[in-house]
Scaffold this motif. Structure first.
Motif, PDB file in Angstrom:
ATOM      1  N   ILE A  11      -5.286   1.651  -6.615  1.00 57.09           N
ATOM      2  CA  ILE A  11      -6.487   0.911  -7.705  1.00 57.09           C
ATOM      3  C   ILE A  11      -6.126   1.403  -8.887  1.00 57.09           C
ATOM      4  CG2 ILE A  11      -8.850   0.722  -7.926  1.00 57.09           C
ATOM      5  CD1 ILE A  11      -9.459   0.664  -5.103  1.00 57.09           C
ATOM      6  N   ALA A  12      -6.112   2.520  -9.051  1.00 58.10           N
ATOM      7  CA  ALA A  12      -5.875   3.209 -10.418  1.00 58.10           C
ATOM      8  C   ALA A  12      -4.593   2.612 -11.098  1.00 58.10           C
ATOM      9  CB  ALA A  12      -5.974   4.742 -10.488  1.00 58.10           C
ATOM     10  N   VAL A  13      -3.452   2.486 -10.553  1.00 59.04           N
ATOM     11  CA  VAL A  13      -2.116   1.937 -10.610  1.00 59.04           C
ATOM     12  C   VAL A  13      -2.307   0.364 -11.176  1.00 59.04           C
ATOM     13  CG1 VAL A  13       0.109   1.377 -10.209  1.00 59.04           C
ATOM     14  CG2 VAL A  13      -0.708   3.870  -9.840  1.00 59.04           C
TER      15      VAL A  13
ATOM     16  N   PRO B 247      -0.439   5.149 -15.092  1.00 53.47           N
ATOM     17  CA  PRO B 247       0.994   4.512 -14.932  1.00 53.47           C
ATOM     18  C   PRO B 247       1.726   4.637 -13.665  1.00 53.47           C
ATOM     19  CG  PRO B 247       1.189   6.142 -16.532  1.00 53.47           C
ATOM     20  CD  PRO B 247      -0.162   6.072 -16.180  1.00 53.47           C
ATOM     21  N   ASP B 248       2.361   3.697 -13.044  1.00 52.14           N
ATOM     22  CA  ASP B 248       3.031   3.789 -11.795  1.00 52.14           C
ATOM     23  C   ASP B 248       4.145   4.669 -12.219  1.00 52.14           C
ATOM     24  OD1 ASP B 248       4.364   3.547  -9.355  1.00 52.14           O
ATOM     25  OD2 ASP B 248       4.115   1.340  -9.444  1.00 52.14           O
ATOM     26  N   ILE B 249       4.167   5.848 -11.411  1.00 56.85           N
ATOM     27  CA  ILE B 249       5.280   6.734 -11.637  1.00 56.85           C
ATOM     28  C   ILE B 249       6.748   6.342 -10.982  1.00 56.85           C
ATOM     29  CG2 ILE B 249       4.064   8.896 -12.056  1.00 56.85           C
ATOM     30  CD1 ILE B 249       4.498   9.749  -9.258  1.00 56.85           C
ATOM     31  N   GLU B 250       6.506   5.369 -10.009  1.00 58.79           N
ATOM     32  CA  GLU B 250       7.574   4.840  -9.462  1.00 58.79           C
ATOM     33  C   GLU B 250       8.463   4.024 -10.556  1.00 58.79           C
ATOM     34  OE1 GLU B 250       8.639   5.527  -6.282  1.00 58.79           O
ATOM     35  OE2 GLU B 250       7.080   6.860  -6.277  1.00 58.79           O
ATOM     36  N   THR B 251       7.434   3.146 -11.258  1.00 55.30           N
ATOM     37  CA  THR B 251       8.265   2.462 -12.179  1.00 55.30           C
ATOM     38  C   THR B 251       8.593   2.819 -13.458  1.00 55.30           C
ATOM     39  OG1 THR B 251       6.425   1.133 -12.467  1.00 55.30           O
ATOM     40  CG2 THR B 251       7.779   0.257 -10.736  1.00 55.30           C
ATOM     41  N   ASP B 252       7.669   3.737 -13.894  1.00 53.10           N
ATOM     42  CA  ASP B 252       7.371   3.948 -15.333  1.00 53.10           C
ATOM     43  C   ASP B 252       8.187   5.699 -15.394  1.00 53.10           C
ATOM     44  OD1 ASP B 252       6.114   2.059 -16.051  1.00 53.10           O
ATOM     45  OD2 ASP B 252       4.241   3.004 -16.122  1.00 53.10           O
ATOM     46  N   THR B 253       9.034   6.168 -14.623  1.00 47.67           N
ATOM     47  CA  THR B 253       9.560   7.431 -14.868  1.00 47.67           C
ATOM     48  C   THR B 253      11.051   7.183 -15.432  1.00 47.67           C
ATOM     49  OG1 THR B 253      10.540   7.258 -12.609  1.00 47.67           O
ATOM     50  CG2 THR B 253       8.595   8.712 -13.040  1.00 47.67           C
TER      51      THR B 253
ATOM     52  N   ILE C  58     -11.543   7.169 -11.558  1.00 46.26           N
ATOM     53  CA  ILE C  58     -10.564   6.897 -10.657  1.00 46.26           C
ATOM     54  C   ILE C  58     -10.981   7.342  -9.142  1.00 46.26           C
ATOM     55  CG2 ILE C  58      -8.222   7.574  -9.827  1.00 46.26           C
ATOM     56  CD1 ILE C  58      -7.347   7.679 -12.598  1.00 46.26           C
ATOM     57  N   ASP C  59     -11.839   8.439  -9.130  1.00 50.62           N
ATOM     58  CA  ASP C  59     -12.448   8.853  -7.757  1.00 50.62           C
ATOM     59  C   ASP C  59     -13.629   8.308  -7.727  1.00 50.62           C
ATOM     60  OD1 ASP C  59     -13.075  10.637  -5.859  1.00 50.62           O
ATOM     61  OD2 ASP C  59     -13.971  12.570  -7.057  1.00 50.62           O
ATOM     62  N   THR C  60     -13.468   7.024  -7.006  1.00 51.53           N
ATOM     63  CA  THR C  60     -14.700   6.104  -6.614  1.00 51.53           C
ATOM     64  C   THR C  60     -15.457   6.691  -5.669  1.00 51.53           C
ATOM     65  OG1 THR C  60     -13.218   4.716  -5.313  1.00 51.53           O
ATOM     66  CG2 THR C  60     -13.404   4.237  -7.662  1.00 51.53           C
TER      67      THR C  60
ATOM     68  N   PHE D 155       0.807  -1.382   0.202  1.00 53.54           N
ATOM     69  CA  PHE D 155       0.016   0.275   0.102  1.00 53.54           C
ATOM     70  C   PHE D 155       0.921   1.129   0.076  1.00 53.54           C
ATOM     71  CE2 PHE D 155      -2.343   3.354   2.119  1.00 53.54           C
ATOM     72  CZ  PHE D 155      -3.659   3.313   1.121  1.00 53.54           C
ATOM     73  N   SER D 156       1.846   1.166   0.717  1.00 52.17           N
ATOM     74  CA  SER D 156       2.665   2.370   1.011  1.00 52.17           C
ATOM     75  C   SER D 156       3.537   2.787  -0.533  1.00 52.17           C
ATOM     76  CB  SER D 156       3.653   2.437   2.154  1.00 52.17           C
ATOM     77  OG  SER D 156       4.593   1.282   1.946  1.00 52.17           O
ATOM     78  N   ALA D 157       3.704   1.669  -1.156  1.00 53.67           N
ATOM     79  CA  ALA D 157       4.557   1.916  -2.331  1.00 53.67           C
ATOM     80  C   ALA D 157       3.597   2.765  -3.372  1.00 53.67           C
ATOM     81  CB  ALA D 157       4.725   0.332  -3.082  1.00 53.67           C
ATOM     82  N   HIS D 158       2.404   2.639  -3.351  1.00 55.01           N
ATOM     83  CA  HIS D 158       1.454   3.477  -4.212  1.00 55.01           C
ATOM     84  C   HIS D 158       0.820   4.634  -3.347  1.00 55.01           C
ATOM     85  CE1 HIS D 158       1.725   0.651  -7.430  1.00 55.01           C
ATOM     86  NE2 HIS D 158       1.240  -0.281  -6.526  1.00 55.01           N
ATOM     87  N   ALA D 159       1.651   4.858  -2.326  1.00 57.28           N
ATOM     88  CA  ALA D 159       1.037   6.139  -1.377  1.00 57.28           C
ATOM     89  C   ALA D 159       1.203   7.492  -2.334  1.00 57.28           C
ATOM     90  CB  ALA D 159       1.539   6.246  -0.245  1.00 57.28           C
ATOM     91  N   MET D 160       0.566   8.506  -2.119  1.00 55.79           N
ATOM     92  CA  MET D 160       0.539   9.595  -2.781  1.00 55.79           C
ATOM     93  C   MET D 160       1.795  10.193  -2.938  1.00 55.79           C
ATOM     94  SD  MET D 160      -1.658  11.355  -4.676  1.00 55.79           S
ATOM     95  CE  MET D 160      -3.178  10.494  -4.184  1.00 55.79           C
ATOM     96  N   SER D 161       2.526  10.379  -3.976  1.00 58.20           N
ATOM     97  CA  SER D 161       3.895  11.069  -4.026  1.00 58.20           C
ATOM     98  C   SER D 161       3.838  12.648  -3.924  1.00 58.20           C
ATOM     99  CB  SER D 161       4.560  10.517  -4.999  1.00 58.20           C
ATOM    100  OG  SER D 161       4.415  11.322  -6.247  1.00 58.20           O
ATOM    101  N   ALA D 162       4.721  13.097  -3.687  1.00 60.20           N
ATOM    102  CA  ALA D 162       4.968  14.686  -3.279  1.00 60.20           C
ATOM    103  C   ALA D 162       4.974  15.135  -4.846  1.00 60.20           C
ATOM    104  CB  ALA D 162       6.164  15.154  -2.745  1.00 60.20           C
ATOM    105  N   GLN D 163       5.328  14.144  -5.917  1.00 58.23           N
ATOM    106  CA  GLN D 163       5.405  14.825  -7.276  1.00 58.23           C
ATOM    107  C   GLN D 163       3.949  14.714  -7.649  1.00 58.23           C
ATOM    108  OE1 GLN D 163       7.526  12.002  -9.756  1.00 58.23           O
ATOM    109  NE2 GLN D 163       6.731  13.118 -11.671  1.00 58.23           N
TER     110      GLN D 163
END
Length: 82
Positions: free
Chosen positions: A68-70, A76-82, A53-55, A16-24
């Motif tokens: 869920i959106a990722v 895309p997952d910005i952690e892996t797709d940047t 996305i805004d369920t 869950f924390s891997a997809h937490a809202m990033s500061a970016q």
């Protein structure tokens, strides 16, 4: 609590924390993303997709909705797709 259950619980928190809202994305630091914040990172994001996305329909995307959106590849997952 058994070690297996504890391990599963910890794995859930890490995932869950891997997809937490990033500061970016969350530029105002409120823990949620507006359409404008998301479009800054994902310019192709349409208002219709944002509404999907805004369920909970509160006009913002929280950590759970982002995860869920990722996972469903709506964005895309910005952690892996940047």
């Amino acid at each position: 609590m058994s070690r297996v259950a504890l391990g599963a619980l910890l794995a859930t928190f890490v995932a869950f924390s891997a997809h937490a809202m990033s500061a970016q994305i969350d530029t105002d630091g409120d823990g949620k993303a507006s359409l404008v914040e998301l479009q800054t990172v994902f310019p192709e994001l349409t208002e219709d997709l944002f509404l999907e996305i805004d369920t909970n329909a509160d006009g913002l995307v929280n950590d759970e909705e982002m995860m869920i959106a990722v996972e469903t590849e709506m964005i895309p997952d910005i952690e892996t797709d940047t």
